[in-house]
Design an enzyme around this catalytic site. Structure first.
Site, PDB file in Angstrom:
ATOM      1  N   ASP A  45       0.812  -1.212   0.000  1.00 47.42           N
ATOM      2  CA  ASP A  45       0.000   0.000   0.000  1.00 47.42           C
ATOM      3  C   ASP A  45       0.849   1.267   0.000  1.00 47.42           C
ATOM      4  O   ASP A  45       0.382   2.337   0.404  1.00 47.42           O
ATOM      5  CB  ASP A  45      -0.966   0.002   1.193  1.00 47.42           C
ATOM      6  CG  ASP A  45      -0.233  -0.010   2.528  1.00 47.42           C
ATOM      7  OD1 ASP A  45       0.993  -0.235   2.521  1.00 47.42           O
ATOM      8  OD2 ASP A  45      -0.886   0.211   3.564  1.00 47.42           O
ATOM      9  N   TYR A  47      33.513   2.311 -24.863  1.00 51.55           N
ATOM     10  CA  TYR A  47      33.317   1.298 -23.832  1.00 51.55           C
ATOM     11  C   TYR A  47      34.082   0.040 -24.226  1.00 51.55           C
ATOM     12  O   TYR A  47      33.790  -0.579 -25.246  1.00 51.55           O
ATOM     13  CB  TYR A  47      31.821   0.973 -23.691  1.00 51.55           C
ATOM     14  CG  TYR A  47      30.951   2.205 -23.631  1.00 51.55           C
ATOM     15  CD1 TYR A  47      30.670   2.840 -22.425  1.00 51.55           C
ATOM     16  CD2 TYR A  47      30.426   2.750 -24.803  1.00 51.55           C
ATOM     17  CE1 TYR A  47      29.881   3.979 -22.379  1.00 51.55           C
ATOM     18  CE2 TYR A  47      29.644   3.895 -24.771  1.00 51.55           C
ATOM     19  CZ  TYR A  47      29.378   4.502 -23.563  1.00 51.55           C
ATOM     20  OH  TYR A  47      28.596   5.635 -23.532  1.00 51.55           O
ATOM     21  N   ARG A  67      31.896   8.155 -21.013  1.00 50.19           N
ATOM     22  CA  ARG A  67      30.879   8.932 -21.731  1.00 50.19           C
ATOM     23  C   ARG A  67      30.925  10.362 -21.192  1.00 50.19           C
ATOM     24  O   ARG A  67      31.117  10.577 -19.986  1.00 50.19           O
ATOM     25  CB  ARG A  67      29.487   8.334 -21.551  1.00 50.19           C
ATOM     26  CG  ARG A  67      28.397   9.046 -22.335  1.00 50.19           C
ATOM     27  CD  ARG A  67      27.112   8.234 -22.446  1.00 50.19           C
ATOM     28  NE  ARG A  67      26.440   7.952 -21.191  1.00 50.19           N
ATOM     29  CZ  ARG A  67      26.429   6.761 -20.599  1.00 50.19           C
ATOM     30  NH1 ARG A  67      27.074   5.737 -21.132  1.00 50.19           N
ATOM     31  NH2 ARG A  67      25.787   6.599 -19.458  1.00 50.19           N
ATOM     32  N   HIS A 111      23.050   1.054 -19.214  1.00 49.65           N
ATOM     33  CA  HIS A 111      21.987   1.431 -18.281  1.00 49.65           C
ATOM     34  C   HIS A 111      22.196   0.738 -16.932  1.00 49.65           C
ATOM     35  O   HIS A 111      21.261   0.186 -16.352  1.00 49.65           O
ATOM     36  CB  HIS A 111      20.616   1.100 -18.867  1.00 49.65           C
ATOM     37  CG  HIS A 111      20.225   1.999 -19.994  1.00 49.65           C
ATOM     38  ND1 HIS A 111      19.162   1.744 -20.822  1.00 49.65           N
ATOM     39  CD2 HIS A 111      20.771   3.162 -20.440  1.00 49.65           C
ATOM     40  CE1 HIS A 111      19.056   2.702 -21.733  1.00 49.65           C
ATOM     41  NE2 HIS A 111      20.026   3.570 -21.519  1.00 49.65           N
ATOM     42  N   GLU A 118      28.573  13.848 -21.497  1.00 48.47           N
ATOM     43  CA  GLU A 118      27.268  14.298 -21.988  1.00 48.47           C
ATOM     44  C   GLU A 118      26.935  15.689 -21.479  1.00 48.47           C
ATOM     45  O   GLU A 118      27.061  15.984 -20.290  1.00 48.47           O
ATOM     46  CB  GLU A 118      26.186  13.321 -21.529  1.00 48.47           C
ATOM     47  CG  GLU A 118      24.778  13.723 -21.914  1.00 48.47           C
ATOM     48  CD  GLU A 118      23.739  12.748 -21.384  1.00 48.47           C
ATOM     49  OE1 GLU A 118      22.624  12.716 -21.936  1.00 48.47           O
ATOM     50  OE2 GLU A 118      24.050  12.013 -20.423  1.00 48.47           O
ATOM     51  N   HIS A 122      19.666  12.879 -27.873  1.00 50.04           N
ATOM     52  CA  HIS A 122      18.209  12.759 -27.940  1.00 50.04           C
ATOM     53  C   HIS A 122      17.614  14.087 -27.504  1.00 50.04           C
ATOM     54  O   HIS A 122      18.264  14.910 -26.863  1.00 50.04           O
ATOM     55  CB  HIS A 122      17.713  11.617 -27.047  1.00 50.04           C
ATOM     56  CG  HIS A 122      18.212  11.680 -25.628  1.00 50.04           C
ATOM     57  ND1 HIS A 122      17.675  12.533 -24.688  1.00 50.04           N
ATOM     58  CD2 HIS A 122      19.218  11.015 -24.983  1.00 50.04           C
ATOM     59  CE1 HIS A 122      18.311  12.382 -23.540  1.00 50.04           C
ATOM     60  NE2 HIS A 122      19.258  11.465 -23.692  1.00 50.04           N
ATOM     61  N   ASP A 124      20.301  16.401 -18.045  1.00 52.71           N
ATOM     62  CA  ASP A 124      20.858  15.072 -18.338  1.00 52.71           C
ATOM     63  C   ASP A 124      22.366  15.244 -18.549  1.00 52.71           C
ATOM     64  O   ASP A 124      22.784  15.782 -19.573  1.00 52.71           O
ATOM     65  CB  ASP A 124      20.193  14.500 -19.592  1.00 52.71           C
ATOM     66  CG  ASP A 124      20.552  13.034 -19.845  1.00 52.71           C
ATOM     67  OD1 ASP A 124      21.341  12.472 -19.072  1.00 52.71           O
ATOM     68  OD2 ASP A 124      20.028  12.472 -20.828  1.00 52.71           O
ATOM     69  N   HIS A 182      25.836   3.320 -29.247  1.00 53.08           N
ATOM     70  CA  HIS A 182      24.585   4.069 -29.088  1.00 53.08           C
ATOM     71  C   HIS A 182      24.642   5.366 -29.889  1.00 53.08           C
ATOM     72  O   HIS A 182      25.678   5.729 -30.454  1.00 53.08           O
ATOM     73  CB  HIS A 182      24.290   4.359 -27.607  1.00 53.08           C
ATOM     74  CG  HIS A 182      25.353   5.161 -26.903  1.00 53.08           C
ATOM     75  ND1 HIS A 182      25.500   6.522 -27.055  1.00 53.08           N
ATOM     76  CD2 HIS A 182      26.310   4.773 -26.024  1.00 53.08           C
ATOM     77  CE1 HIS A 182      26.496   6.940 -26.297  1.00 53.08           C
ATOM     78  NE2 HIS A 182      27.023   5.906 -25.669  1.00 53.08           N
ATOM     79  N   GLU A 225      26.312  13.168 -26.397  1.00 55.35           N
ATOM     80  CA  GLU A 225      26.885  12.208 -25.449  1.00 55.35           C
ATOM     81  C   GLU A 225      27.619  11.050 -26.117  1.00 55.35           C
ATOM     82  O   GLU A 225      27.206   9.892 -25.980  1.00 55.35           O
ATOM     83  CB  GLU A 225      25.786  11.663 -24.544  1.00 55.35           C
ATOM     84  CG  GLU A 225      24.535  11.190 -25.282  1.00 55.35           C
ATOM     85  CD  GLU A 225      23.491  10.615 -24.340  1.00 55.35           C
ATOM     86  OE1 GLU A 225      23.842   9.780 -23.482  1.00 55.35           O
ATOM     87  OE2 GLU A 225      22.328  11.008 -24.459  1.00 55.35           O
ATOM     88  N   HIS A 284      14.065  11.603 -22.285  1.00 60.00           N
ATOM     89  CA  HIS A 284      13.991  11.308 -23.715  1.00 60.00           C
ATOM     90  C   HIS A 284      12.712  11.972 -24.204  1.00 60.00           C
ATOM     91  O   HIS A 284      11.644  11.380 -24.203  1.00 60.00           O
ATOM     92  CB  HIS A 284      13.967   9.799 -23.965  1.00 60.00           C
ATOM     93  CG  HIS A 284      15.294   9.159 -23.714  1.00 60.00           C
ATOM     94  ND1 HIS A 284      15.547   7.832 -23.985  1.00 60.00           N
ATOM     95  CD2 HIS A 284      16.458   9.648 -23.227  1.00 60.00           C
ATOM     96  CE1 HIS A 284      16.801   7.535 -23.665  1.00 60.00           C
ATOM     97  NE2 HIS A 284      17.364   8.629 -23.199  1.00 60.00           N
ATOM     98  N   ASP A 303      26.086   9.121 -14.828  1.00 64.92           N
ATOM     99  CA  ASP A 303      25.049   9.675 -15.702  1.00 64.92           C
ATOM    100  C   ASP A 303      23.863   9.968 -14.791  1.00 64.92           C
ATOM    101  O   ASP A 303      23.129   9.061 -14.398  1.00 64.92           O
ATOM    102  CB  ASP A 303      24.685   8.662 -16.793  1.00 64.92           C
ATOM    103  CG  ASP A 303      23.744   9.232 -17.850  1.00 64.92           C
ATOM    104  OD1 ASP A 303      23.070  10.235 -17.567  1.00 64.92           O
ATOM    105  OD2 ASP A 303      23.689   8.661 -18.954  1.00 64.92           O
TER     106      ASP A 303
END
Length: 439
Positions: free
Chosen positions: A39, A388, A406, A243, A408, A354, A271, A350, A384, A361, A260
């Site tokens: 709940d 890797y 990365r 991710h 960004e 975006h 971002d 990637h 970005e 996004h 990130d």
């Protein structure tokens, strides 16, 4: 701190009404509350497009815009009524009176009565504008309303004969940011930059990834913000998981950590990604790869201009990354062939950005008539690029493995040079090392 005035939401509704034309109806619902467990609810956040039109952040609400044959518009807001007992438990409600007095509705009814009123609002309209596919449950409900309107054909009534995708209008409206929206995004970017700066100053070997994440959340919370997405804090090889959100491993001396993470302010997101050494100093291999990523990012930002299409910065970044990988011996072959065959995707898999706005996004088509759309003033996009090299990639020498990088930033398209909203957090190697030493 600035906040959007109700006049801004009214102007947005007026733009939508203009696009709808005469004798039309638009129906848009906010998102439902969601249970976290048993709940206990997740903290509620209104649907972005619903809030974009209404400024109304409470759950259980539906906005209806109608125009008559002469184009005159009416804004109806269905919402929860004031309830003293429930407000003791869950907080203040605007109620139907507040919907009119505070949120600009022409009329308001309690949400439980929508079935009694909506068919009359639908009847004999030429066009229905609705967000297909947002909620299967609500799709069914709207279908039932239309069916009920059609059952009244003997009384001279009926449902709209044309059903239009409302997102086709709203997404394009949201894609181009107004000065007021840009101001809110700049605040989100500034707060997020402070959080990244704090992370660089607080990190140390054997610190847990989640403890470093807590430093980010501390800054977000101090400014009344929440993360705009699940934060990624990946040390060493975890940075190669795009991710990665577990954030539950120790940060090791000699590794890089990729963060990130960013916050949302007044429904507008930032971002940011930064990558830096846990012990404050880049190794030779880490620096070599980092400089390639940074060079590609700076060039891609420079390419984010009017006159270029959305994909062009990615193409610029890919060329620089591939050249760098060739120079280091991580790729072998001829540059153009490696790009054409996408061999670089072993290390960069990637896109380079975006849309950014109320959603991380954000909405808006990337192509128009099958072609990448050109940049326009007021668009905000992330830039970005990354590299890797997985810990188990035996195709490269061991000294390169387990390095994920990365960088960004959030970039506003202007009439002139690109405006980097997230410029307050350092990204040059020397600046990062200096900040970490002085922190």
């Amino acid at each position: 701190m600035p906040k959007l005035e109700q006049s801004v939401f009214q102007q947005r509704r007026e733009r939508l009404i203009q696009a709808m034309g005469s004798n039309a109806i638009a129906i848009i619902a906010t998102r439902e509350e969601m249970y976290r467990n048993r709940d206990a609810d997740y903290k509620y956040r209104a649907d972005s497009s619903f809030y974009y039109l209404t400024g109304f952040a409470e759950p259980e609400a539906i906005a209806v815009l109608t125009t008559d044959a002469m184009g005159k518009a009416t804004y109806t807001l269905f919402c929860r009524e004031r309830n003293r007992e429930m407000e003791i438990w869950t907080g203040f409600r605007a109620g139907t009176f507040g919907a009119v007095a505070q949120y600009g509705a022409d009329q308001s009814f309690v949400i439980e009565e929508i079935d009694q009123h909506i068919v009359a609002l639908l009847s004999n309209k030429d066009k229905l504008f609705y967000r297909f596919g947002q909620s299967k449950r609500f799709d069914v409900r709207v279908g039932k309303w239309c069916h009920q309107a059609n059952l009244q054909q003997r009384q001279g009534n009926g449902a709209p004969q044309q059903i239009m995708q409302l997102d086709a209008i709203l997404d394009e409206m949201r894609l181009i940011k107004s000065p007021e929206e840009i101001a809110l995004m700049q605040i989100a970017a500034n707060i997020s930059a402070k959080a990244h700066t704090r992370a660089m100053q607080m990190v140390h070997p054997e610190m847990m990834e989640y403890a470093l994440e807590a430093e980010l959340n501390y800054i977000f919370g101090q400014h009344g913000c929440v993360p705009s997405y699940n934060s990624i804090v990946g040390g060493g090889g975890n940075a190669c998981i795009l991710h990665y959100v577990e954030n539950n491993q120790p940060l090791k001396d000699g590794d890089l950590v990729l963060i990130d993470a960013a916050c949302e302010y007044q429904f507008y997101a930032a971002d940011i990604t930064r990558t830096f050494p846990v012990n404050g100093r880049f190794s030779g291999e880490q620096r070599a790869l980092y400089e390639i990523v940074l060079k590609s990012q700076l060039a891609a930002i420079e390419a984010t201009r009017i006159g270029n299409h959305y994909k062009y910065p990615h193409e610029v970044a890919v060329k620089i990354l591939t050249e760098g990988l060739l120079d280091l011996g991580l790729l072998q072959g001829e540059l153009n062939e490696l790009i054409e065959t996408e061999k670089y995707r072993q290390f960069f898999m990637h896109g380079t950005g975006h849309w950014l706005g109320m959603d991380v996004h954000d909405v808006g088509n990337y192509k128009i008539d099958g072609q990448w759309r050109p940049y326009q003033v007021g668009m905000v996009v992330t830039v970005e690029p990354g590299l890797y090299i997985a810990s188990d990639d035996e195709s490269v020498d061991a000294r390169w493995r387990g390095i994920g990088i990365r960088i960004e930033d959030d970039v506003l398209v202007t009439d002139d040079a690109p405006c980097i909203l997230t410029a307050d957090v350092v990204k040059n190697v020397d600046d990062i090392e200096h900040l970490m030493r002085s922190g």
